[in-house]
Design a protein around this motif. Structure first.
Motif, PDB file in Angstrom:
ATOM      1  N   LYS A 168       0.842  -1.189   0.000  1.00  0.00           N
ATOM      2  CA  LYS A 168       0.000   0.000   0.000  1.00  0.00           C
ATOM      3  C   LYS A 168       0.880   1.242   0.000  1.00  0.00           C
ATOM      4  O   LYS A 168       1.929   1.263   0.646  1.00  0.00           O
ATOM      5  CB  LYS A 168      -0.875   0.005   1.246  1.00  0.00           C
ATOM      6  CG  LYS A 168      -1.995  -1.006   1.175  1.00  0.00           C
ATOM      7  CD  LYS A 168      -2.875  -0.953   2.403  1.00  0.00           C
ATOM      8  CE  LYS A 168      -3.954  -2.019   2.290  1.00  0.00           C
ATOM      9  NZ  LYS A 168      -4.823  -2.044   3.446  1.00  0.00           N
ATOM     10  N   THR A 169       0.436   2.273  -0.698  1.00  0.00           N
ATOM     11  CA  THR A 169       1.150   3.546  -0.606  1.00  0.00           C
ATOM     12  C   THR A 169       0.843   4.176   0.742  1.00  0.00           C
ATOM     13  O   THR A 169      -0.068   3.760   1.456  1.00  0.00           O
ATOM     14  CB  THR A 169       0.685   4.514  -1.707  1.00  0.00           C
ATOM     15  OG1 THR A 169      -0.720   4.707  -1.555  1.00  0.00           O
ATOM     16  CG2 THR A 169       0.989   3.978  -3.082  1.00  0.00           C
ATOM     17  N   TYR A 170       1.591   5.181   1.079  1.00  0.00           N
ATOM     18  CA  TYR A 170       1.404   5.870   2.362  1.00  0.00           C
ATOM     19  C   TYR A 170      -0.024   6.396   2.475  1.00  0.00           C
ATOM     20  O   TYR A 170      -0.685   6.234   3.498  1.00  0.00           O
ATOM     21  CB  TYR A 170       2.417   7.009   2.469  1.00  0.00           C
ATOM     22  CG  TYR A 170       2.304   7.789   3.745  1.00  0.00           C
ATOM     23  CD1 TYR A 170       2.823   7.294   4.939  1.00  0.00           C
ATOM     24  CD2 TYR A 170       1.652   9.022   3.772  1.00  0.00           C
ATOM     25  CE1 TYR A 170       2.719   8.000   6.115  1.00  0.00           C
ATOM     26  CE2 TYR A 170       1.543   9.732   4.944  1.00  0.00           C
ATOM     27  CZ  TYR A 170       2.071   9.226   6.109  1.00  0.00           C
ATOM     28  OH  TYR A 170       1.951   9.931   7.273  1.00  0.00           O
ATOM     29  N   ASP A 171      -0.514   7.002   1.384  1.00  0.00           N
ATOM     30  CA  ASP A 171      -1.851   7.586   1.404  1.00  0.00           C
ATOM     31  C   ASP A 171      -2.917   6.516   1.637  1.00  0.00           C
ATOM     32  O   ASP A 171      -3.822   6.686   2.460  1.00  0.00           O
ATOM     33  CB  ASP A 171      -2.140   8.292   0.072  1.00  0.00           C
ATOM     34  CG  ASP A 171      -1.370   9.595  -0.021  1.00  0.00           C
ATOM     35  OD1 ASP A 171      -0.893  10.057   1.033  1.00  0.00           O
ATOM     36  OD2 ASP A 171      -1.233  10.129  -1.136  1.00  0.00           O
ATOM     37  N   ALA A 172      -2.791   5.402   0.906  1.00  0.00           N
ATOM     38  CA  ALA A 172      -3.795   4.343   1.022  1.00  0.00           C
ATOM     39  C   ALA A 172      -3.783   3.748   2.422  1.00  0.00           C
ATOM     40  O   ALA A 172      -4.846   3.503   3.012  1.00  0.00           O
ATOM     41  CB  ALA A 172      -3.513   3.256  -0.020  1.00  0.00           C
ATOM     42  N   ALA A 173      -2.579   3.538   2.962  1.00  0.00           N
ATOM     43  CA  ALA A 173      -2.485   2.957   4.304  1.00  0.00           C
ATOM     44  C   ALA A 173      -3.097   3.893   5.337  1.00  0.00           C
ATOM     45  O   ALA A 173      -3.822   3.467   6.239  1.00  0.00           O
ATOM     46  CB  ALA A 173      -1.028   2.666   4.642  1.00  0.00           C
ATOM     47  N   THR A 174      -2.828   5.194   5.191  1.00  0.00           N
ATOM     48  CA  THR A 174      -3.371   6.178   6.120  1.00  0.00           C
ATOM     49  C   THR A 174      -4.897   6.215   6.038  1.00  0.00           C
ATOM     50  O   THR A 174      -5.593   6.249   7.068  1.00  0.00           O
ATOM     51  CB  THR A 174      -2.824   7.585   5.785  1.00  0.00           C
ATOM     52  OG1 THR A 174      -1.423   7.467   5.565  1.00  0.00           O
ATOM     53  CG2 THR A 174      -3.073   8.545   6.923  1.00  0.00           C
ATOM     54  N   ALA A 175      -5.414   6.162   4.816  1.00  0.00           N
ATOM     55  CA  ALA A 175      -6.863   6.184   4.634  1.00  0.00           C
ATOM     56  C   ALA A 175      -7.507   4.975   5.298  1.00  0.00           C
ATOM     57  O   ALA A 175      -8.548   5.087   5.950  1.00  0.00           O
ATOM     58  CB  ALA A 175      -7.195   6.221   3.142  1.00  0.00           C
ATOM     59  N   ASP A 176      -6.872   3.806   5.162  1.00  0.00           N
ATOM     60  CA  ASP A 176      -7.401   2.586   5.782  1.00  0.00           C
ATOM     61  C   ASP A 176      -7.499   2.737   7.291  1.00  0.00           C
ATOM     62  O   ASP A 176      -8.499   2.350   7.903  1.00  0.00           O
ATOM     63  CB  ASP A 176      -6.485   1.397   5.449  1.00  0.00           C
ATOM     64  CG  ASP A 176      -6.768   0.891   4.041  1.00  0.00           C
ATOM     65  OD1 ASP A 176      -7.654   1.469   3.393  1.00  0.00           O
ATOM     66  OD2 ASP A 176      -6.102  -0.062   3.615  1.00  0.00           O
ATOM     67  N   VAL A 177      -6.462   3.310   7.880  1.00  0.00           N
ATOM     68  CA  VAL A 177      -6.459   3.493   9.337  1.00  0.00           C
ATOM     69  C   VAL A 177      -7.604   4.418   9.745  1.00  0.00           C
ATOM     70  O   VAL A 177      -8.325   4.159  10.702  1.00  0.00           O
ATOM     71  CB  VAL A 177      -5.099   4.066   9.804  1.00  0.00           C
ATOM     72  CG1 VAL A 177      -5.157   4.435  11.280  1.00  0.00           C
ATOM     73  CG2 VAL A 177      -3.993   3.057   9.563  1.00  0.00           C
ATOM     74  N   ARG A 178      -7.806   5.465   8.973  1.00  0.00           N
ATOM     75  CA  ARG A 178      -8.861   6.431   9.281  1.00  0.00           C
ATOM     76  C   ARG A 178     -10.240   5.777   9.223  1.00  0.00           C
ATOM     77  O   ARG A 178     -11.091   6.008  10.053  1.00  0.00           O
ATOM     78  CB  ARG A 178      -8.790   7.593   8.283  1.00  0.00           C
ATOM     79  CG  ARG A 178      -8.433   8.916   8.981  1.00  0.00           C
ATOM     80  CD  ARG A 178      -8.419  10.044   7.999  1.00  0.00           C
ATOM     81  NE  ARG A 178      -7.121  10.664   7.969  1.00  0.00           N
ATOM     82  CZ  ARG A 178      -6.429  10.947   6.887  1.00  0.00           C
ATOM     83  NH1 ARG A 178      -6.916  10.637   5.702  1.00  0.00           N
ATOM     84  NH2 ARG A 178      -5.258  11.511   6.969  1.00  0.00           N
ATOM     85  N   HIS A 179     -10.450   4.933   8.218  1.00  0.00           N
ATOM     86  CA  HIS A 179     -11.763   4.313   8.048  1.00  0.00           C
ATOM     87  C   HIS A 179     -12.044   3.277   9.124  1.00  0.00           C
ATOM     88  O   HIS A 179     -13.193   3.037   9.463  1.00  0.00           O
ATOM     89  CB  HIS A 179     -11.861   3.660   6.661  1.00  0.00           C
ATOM     90  CG  HIS A 179     -11.945   4.670   5.559  1.00  0.00           C
ATOM     91  ND1 HIS A 179     -12.880   5.684   5.555  1.00  0.00           N
ATOM     92  CD2 HIS A 179     -11.203   4.861   4.447  1.00  0.00           C
ATOM     93  CE1 HIS A 179     -12.713   6.443   4.485  1.00  0.00           C
ATOM     94  NE2 HIS A 179     -11.687   5.967   3.801  1.00  0.00           N
ATOM     95  N   SER A 180     -11.011   2.683   9.677  1.00  0.00           N
ATOM     96  CA  SER A 180     -11.224   1.567  10.602  1.00  0.00           C
ATOM     97  C   SER A 180     -11.444   2.025  12.029  1.00  0.00           C
ATOM     98  O   SER A 180     -11.788   3.052  12.395  1.00  0.00           O
ATOM     99  CB  SER A 180     -10.012   0.643  10.612  1.00  0.00           C
ATOM    100  OG  SER A 180      -8.891   1.354  11.100  1.00  0.00           O
TER     101      SER A 180
END
Lengths: 254, 280
Positions: free
Chosen positions: A242-254
């Motif tokens: 995952k790119t940094y952005d995608a990983a960060t977004a995942d954390v936010r959604h969870s």
């Protein structure tokens, strides 16, 4: 449009992709395998006077079972193509001959008798066939790897034997290979640089080649295993990070 | 998963001409001609003008070539990479399967150019340097053979390698939002061959004066050469998607839409997609 026409078009497109992907794979393998071989075993491959009975049959098989093992790991497990080792050795031989002929001979005029490369074709075919018949990479490592080391010297002997005929040159006993080395001047490869058998107080003169072949076969078995695993799980991996952005977004959604 | 999802995008057959050999032929032919000319230049001027670093001829024919290379490579890299980035697809999630398939063909042409450049750089001109080392006693790090090998052929495959990655990340949904592990190895390892020249030159100057090819100062190149094997991983990622696109475009089989691929590119790597349409 008729279905048969669509079908033909689809098959043509798939075939075109096949050709380009196979060509790319082959060229990348030639580049990778040749640069590897050249810089770990190249000196013995370049010169007829380095092709001795002790170090050459140890170094070459051990370091050249690498790419075949990794390629087999992908081509056999994913596509059931029993040509992994052979295609690597074909690529290596292609890369070497292009150079020896066009550059070593064509540019700087070393005779081909001096600079022809070693061959791994017979051993590669055996390695592929062992994998195809057993379908098991551990068995291939044990039996195929062992045969890989044993077969190297016998299958190259037909090419190098003529250069081991003795001659008396200015009062000294030399082989034809030594005389070629003596005659065709290499500015940066003095004689003392050669890593060839010079005899020891602990060796028994007649047994050198056999012992070297057995030893290189044993180490080839040991080399086959990590290179198969690297081919299967590292170079042949289909992992996406995952790119940094995608990983960060995942954390936010969870 | 592939079986249960259907696409929402329209199905249209791509033009046959979209898969012409011309794209591939132009890249491949141009590179072949270029490298042949470089070889001709070496044949003409390596022995006649390239034996004495202190001569005026050497400055003109060889150091001049080196400087030209640096300038042309910098401009080419900036222009090519910049153009690929500026013209990136900003609506990748609405990409039609037919268009995606034709893009894979263009991508395959760039990858082939990259692989060919790797062959020329790592195999042909690298071993060629081996014979030049045995023909001269060098008086500079910038020998004619090094000027071609290190500062021409290596940068060329770096330019193509990075270009293929930028193309994939800006035009193919599979590679757009995630970093592919094998792709990083495939492109990154050969790039690292370039800095390794530092070790090589230091080693030849201060460590091994003779040309011992198997000396440790060369092992970095071998290590990075292994990255060529990662073309298998890249192929294993792309091939199932290419086959799925062909199945979808020509036979109407279900397929993950571009937006779904963007969210989960790993789902497109199922090798089961590679079977012929009649079996899938």
């Amino acid at each position: 449009m008729q279905y048969s026409q669509v079908d033909a078009e689809a098959k043509a497109v798939a075939r075109k992709f096949d050709i380009v992907i196979i060509a790319s794979t082959f060229l990348a393998l030639v580049g990778g395998f040749h640069v590897h071989q050249m810089l770990v075993a190249g000196d013995w491959s370049f010169w007829i006077d380095w092709k001795d009975r002790n170090w050459w049959p140890i170094v070459a098989p051990i370091l050249e079972i690498t790419f075949p093992a990794a390629t087999q790991a992908v081509l056999w497990t994913r596509f059931r193509m029993p040509i992994g080792a052979t295609i690597c050795c074909l690529g290596l031989l292609f890369g070497e001959w292009m150079n020896r002929y066009i550059n070593f001979w064509g540019w700087t005029h070393y005779p081909l008798n001096m600079v022809f490369p070693e061959t791994f074709f017979p051993a590669a075919v055996v390695l592929d066939v062992v994998l195809m018949l057993t379908g098991n990479w551990v068995v291939t490592a044990l039996i195929g790897g062992e045969l890989w080391g044993w077969l190297f010297y016998p299958t190259n002997w037909v090419m190098i034997a003529p250069f081991h005929v003795p001659v008396e040159y200015q009062g000294s006993l030399m082989s034809v290979a030594d005389v070629i080395n003596y005659m065709y001047v290499r500015t940066s490869t003095p004689e003392y640089l050669r890593i060839v058998e010079t005899g020891t107080m602990r060796s028994f003169a007649g047994g050198v080649t056999g012992v070297a072949a057995f030893f290189s076969a044993f180490v080839s078995v040991c080399m086959y295993v990590p290179w198969w695993l690297m081919g299967a799980h590292f170079f042949g991996s289909t992992k996406f990070f995952k790119t940094y952005d995608a990983a960060t977004a995942d954390v936010r959604h969870s | 998963m592939l079986q249960t999802e259907t696409t929402t995008t329209g199905v249209g057959l791509p033009e046959k001409s979209a898969f012409s050999w011309r794209k591939v032929g132009v890249f491949f032919g141009a590179l072949t001609v270029f490298y042949l000319l470089i070889n001709v230049y070496l044949r003409l001027f390596a022995f006649s003008k390239g034996l004495d670093y202190t001569s005026q001829d050497y400055s003109t024919y060889w150091m001049g070539m080196l400087l030209t290379e640096f300038v042309v490579e910098a401009i080419t890299a900036a222009a090519l990479w910049g153009w690929l980035w500026i013209t990136r697809d900003r609506a990748l999630d609405r990409l039609t399967p037919a268009e995606e398939l034709t893009r894979y063909w263009a991508w395959a042409a760039i990858v082939l150019s990259y692989a060919f450049s790797v062959y020329v750089g790592a195999s042909f001109f690298t071993e060629q340097d081996g014979t030049w080392h045995n023909t001269v006693v060098r008086d500079t790090d910038f020998t004619p053979s090094h000027i071609v090998e290190f500062y021409l052929t290596f940068p060329i495959y770096i330019i193509f390698g990075v270009a293929s990655l930028i193309y994939a990340m800006t035009r193919l949904p599979q590679f757009a939002t995630r970093i592919s592990l094998p792709y990083v190895i495939l492109i990154g390892s050969p790039i690292m061959i370039m800095p390794n020249i530092g070790l090589n030159e230091f080693g030849h100057t201060r460590w091994f004066m003779e040309e011992l090819f198997v000396a440790p100062l060369h092992w970095g190149f071998a290590f990075f050469g292994w990255g060529g094997l990662a073309i298998f991983g890249v192929g294993l990622q792309a091939c199932p998607r290419i086959m799925a696109l062909i199945h979808h475009v020509y036979y109407g089989k279900p397929i993950l839409s571009a937006s779904e691929v963007l969210k989960d590119p790993t789902g497109t790597c199922d090798p089961a997609c590679c079977y012929p349409a009649s079996e899938a």
